[in-house]
Write a protein that holds these residues in place. Structure first.
Motif, PDB file in Angstrom:
ATOM      1  N   SER A   1       1.892 -39.674  48.787  1.00 34.10           N
ATOM      2  CA  SER A   1       1.652 -38.361  48.183  1.00 34.10           C
ATOM      3  C   SER A   1       1.771 -37.212  49.189  1.00 34.10           C
ATOM      4  O   SER A   1       1.846 -36.057  48.786  1.00 34.10           O
ATOM      5  N   MET A   2       1.836 -37.515  50.479  1.00 35.43           N
ATOM      6  CA  MET A   2       1.890 -36.462  51.502  1.00 35.43           C
ATOM      7  C   MET A   2       3.274 -36.269  52.125  1.00 35.43           C
ATOM      8  O   MET A   2       3.430 -35.419  52.995  1.00 35.43           O
ATOM      9  N   VAL A   3       4.283 -37.012  51.705  1.00 34.04           N
ATOM     10  CA  VAL A   3       5.609 -36.895  52.314  1.00 34.04           C
ATOM     11  C   VAL A   3       6.431 -35.813  51.620  1.00 34.04           C
ATOM     12  O   VAL A   3       6.096 -35.367  50.527  1.00 34.04           O
ATOM     13  N   CYS A   4       7.526 -35.406  52.247  1.00 35.54           N
ATOM     14  CA  CYS A   4       8.391 -34.350  51.721  1.00 35.54           C
ATOM     15  C   CYS A   4       9.539 -34.932  50.897  1.00 35.54           C
ATOM     16  O   CYS A   4       9.946 -36.071  51.108  1.00 35.54           O
ATOM     17  N   ASP A   5      10.068 -34.116  50.000  1.00 32.07           N
ATOM     18  CA  ASP A   5      11.181 -34.531  49.143  1.00 32.07           C
ATOM     19  C   ASP A   5      12.401 -34.928  49.968  1.00 32.07           C
ATOM     20  O   ASP A   5      12.695 -34.321  50.994  1.00 32.07           O
ATOM     21  N   GLY A   6      13.104 -35.956  49.499  1.00 32.04           N
ATOM     22  CA  GLY A   6      14.351 -36.375  50.116  1.00 32.04           C
ATOM     23  C   GLY A   6      14.213 -37.318  51.294  1.00 32.04           C
ATOM     24  O   GLY A   6      15.204 -37.815  51.802  1.00 32.04           O
ATOM     25  N   GLU A   7      13.015 -37.589  51.747  1.00 29.97           N
ATOM     26  CA  GLU A   7      12.829 -38.459  52.896  1.00 29.97           C
ATOM     27  C   GLU A   7      12.783 -39.925  52.480  1.00 29.97           C
ATOM     28  O   GLU A   7      12.312 -40.258  51.405  1.00 29.97           O
ATOM     29  N   GLU A   8      13.295 -40.797  53.363  1.00 30.94           N
ATOM     30  CA  GLU A   8      13.281 -42.237  53.124  1.00 30.94           C
ATOM     31  C   GLU A   8      12.196 -42.875  53.983  1.00 30.94           C
ATOM     32  O   GLU A   8      12.002 -42.489  55.127  1.00 30.94           O
ATOM     33  N   PHE A   9      11.527 -43.849  53.398  1.00 29.27           N
ATOM     34  CA  PHE A   9      10.430 -44.531  54.091  1.00 29.27           C
ATOM     35  C   PHE A   9      10.429 -46.006  53.763  1.00 29.27           C
ATOM     36  O   PHE A   9      10.968 -46.426  52.737  1.00 29.27           O
ATOM     37  N   LEU A  10       9.783 -46.785  54.621  1.00 27.08           N
ATOM     38  CA  LEU A  10       9.479 -48.178  54.330  1.00 27.08           C
ATOM     39  C   LEU A  10       8.017 -48.250  53.932  1.00 27.08           C
ATOM     40  O   LEU A  10       7.165 -47.616  54.557  1.00 27.08           O
ATOM     41  N   ILE A  11       7.729 -49.028  52.901  1.00 26.86           N
ATOM     42  CA  ILE A  11       6.345 -49.219  52.489  1.00 26.86           C
ATOM     43  C   ILE A  11       5.675 -50.140  53.498  1.00 26.86           C
ATOM     44  O   ILE A  11       6.180 -51.218  53.792  1.00 26.86           O
ATOM     45  N   LYS A  12       4.544 -49.707  54.042  1.00 22.14           N
ATOM     46  CA  LYS A  12       3.811 -50.511  55.016  1.00 22.14           C
ATOM     47  C   LYS A  12       2.699 -51.309  54.354  1.00 22.14           C
ATOM     48  O   LYS A  12       2.446 -52.448  54.728  1.00 22.14           O
ATOM     49  N   LYS A  13       2.036 -50.697  53.369  1.00 20.62           N
ATOM     50  CA  LYS A  13       0.866 -51.336  52.780  1.00 20.62           C
ATOM     51  C   LYS A  13       0.563 -50.713  51.431  1.00 20.62           C
ATOM     52  O   LYS A  13       0.837 -49.541  51.206  1.00 20.62           O
ATOM     53  N   ILE A  14      -0.018 -51.507  50.536  1.00 17.22           N
ATOM     54  CA  ILE A  14      -0.498 -51.018  49.250  1.00 17.22           C
ATOM     55  C   ILE A  14      -2.012 -51.202  49.228  1.00 17.22           C
ATOM     56  O   ILE A  14      -2.504 -52.317  49.384  1.00 17.22           O
TER      57      ILE A  14
ATOM     58  N   THR B   1      12.799 -43.716  48.540  1.00 16.96           N
ATOM     59  CA  THR B   1      13.148 -42.328  48.798  1.00 16.96           C
ATOM     60  C   THR B   1      12.375 -41.453  47.830  1.00 16.96           C
ATOM     61  O   THR B   1      12.382 -41.711  46.623  1.00 16.96           O
ATOM     62  N   LEU B   2      11.698 -40.437  48.325  1.00 11.71           N
ATOM     63  CA  LEU B   2      10.985 -39.503  47.469  1.00 11.71           C
ATOM     64  C   LEU B   2      11.994 -38.532  46.874  1.00 11.71           C
ATOM     65  O   LEU B   2      12.647 -37.786  47.596  1.00 11.71           O
ATOM     66  N   VAL B   3      12.157 -38.561  45.560  1.00 12.41           N
ATOM     67  CA  VAL B   3      13.116 -37.697  44.870  1.00 12.41           C
ATOM     68  C   VAL B   3      12.514 -36.325  44.624  1.00 12.41           C
ATOM     69  O   VAL B   3      13.126 -35.304  44.936  1.00 12.41           O
ATOM     70  N   SER B   4      11.316 -36.286  44.039  1.00 12.93           N
ATOM     71  CA  SER B   4      10.651 -35.001  43.825  1.00 12.93           C
ATOM     72  C   SER B   4       9.155 -35.194  43.691  1.00 12.93           C
ATOM     73  O   SER B   4       8.670 -36.293  43.422  1.00 12.93           O
ATOM     74  N   LYS B   5       8.436 -34.087  43.878  1.00 11.88           N
ATOM     75  CA  LYS B   5       6.984 -34.099  43.780  1.00 11.88           C
ATOM     76  C   LYS B   5       6.575 -32.869  42.982  1.00 11.88           C
ATOM     77  O   LYS B   5       6.932 -31.749  43.341  1.00 11.88           O
ATOM     78  N   ILE B   6       5.846 -33.092  41.882  1.00 14.83           N
ATOM     79  CA  ILE B   6       5.391 -31.992  41.025  1.00 14.83           C
ATOM     80  C   ILE B   6       3.889 -32.141  40.817  1.00 14.83           C
ATOM     81  O   ILE B   6       3.446 -33.127  40.236  1.00 14.83           O
ATOM     82  N   CYS B   7       3.128 -31.187  41.301  1.00  7.77           N
ATOM     83  CA  CYS B   7       1.660 -31.201  41.179  1.00  7.77           C
ATOM     84  C   CYS B   7       1.052 -32.485  41.717  1.00  7.77           C
ATOM     85  O   CYS B   7       0.073 -32.990  41.174  1.00  7.77           O
ATOM     86  N   GLY B   8       1.654 -33.062  42.729  1.00  4.95           N
ATOM     87  CA  GLY B   8       1.131 -34.281  43.328  1.00  4.95           C
ATOM     88  C   GLY B   8       1.724 -35.555  42.751  1.00  4.95           C
ATOM     89  O   GLY B   8       1.723 -36.588  43.393  1.00  4.95           O
ATOM     90  N   ASN B   9       2.208 -35.505  41.497  1.00  2.00           N
ATOM     91  CA  ASN B   9       2.872 -36.665  40.908  1.00  2.00           C
ATOM     92  C   ASN B   9       4.255 -36.788  41.535  1.00  2.00           C
ATOM     93  O   ASN B   9       4.884 -35.785  41.871  1.00  2.00           O
ATOM     94  N   VAL B  10       4.738 -38.011  41.718  1.00  2.00           N
ATOM     95  CA  VAL B  10       5.988 -38.205  42.445  1.00  2.00           C
ATOM     96  C   VAL B  10       6.989 -39.036  41.658  1.00  2.00           C
ATOM     97  O   VAL B  10       6.622 -39.867  40.833  1.00  2.00           O
ATOM     98  N   ILE B  11       8.261 -38.761  41.935  1.00  2.00           N
ATOM     99  CA  ILE B  11       9.361 -39.579  41.436  1.00  2.00           C
ATOM    100  C   ILE B  11      10.034 -40.162  42.661  1.00  2.00           C
ATOM    101  O   ILE B  11      10.414 -39.428  43.579  1.00  2.00           O
TER     102      ILE B  11
END
Length: 69
Positions: free
Chosen positions: A4-17, A39-49
């Motif tokens: 929830s704290m990353v920026c749009d368009g960035e790619e990440f590896l999931i470390k933990k759930i 990859t975070l596509v978009s973030k609207i009011c904290g909800n993410v795609i």
């Protein structure tokens, strides 16, 4: 860092759930497992795609906070 704290368009590896077993199982069924690239596509009011594998998934802010990247 939570998803929830990353920026749009960035790619990440999931470390933990984090979270209860039922929450982890739900996210795992959507494809959110440790070691998966997302990859975070978009973030609207904290909800993410996010783009995960070959699909896009929308999750709530609460669920995004449980995914550590």
């Amino acid at each position: 860092m939570p998803l929830s704290m990353v920026c749009d368009g960035e790619e990440f590896l999931i470390k933990k759930i984090n979270g209860k077993e039922e929450v982890r199982r739900f996210l795992e069924n959507l494809g959110f497992v440790a070691g998966t690239q997302i990859t975070l596509v978009s973030k609207i009011c904290g909800n993410v795609i996010v783009q995960i594998k070959d699909s896009r998934v929308a999750i709530s802010k609460e669920m995004a906070q449980k995914i550590i990247v």
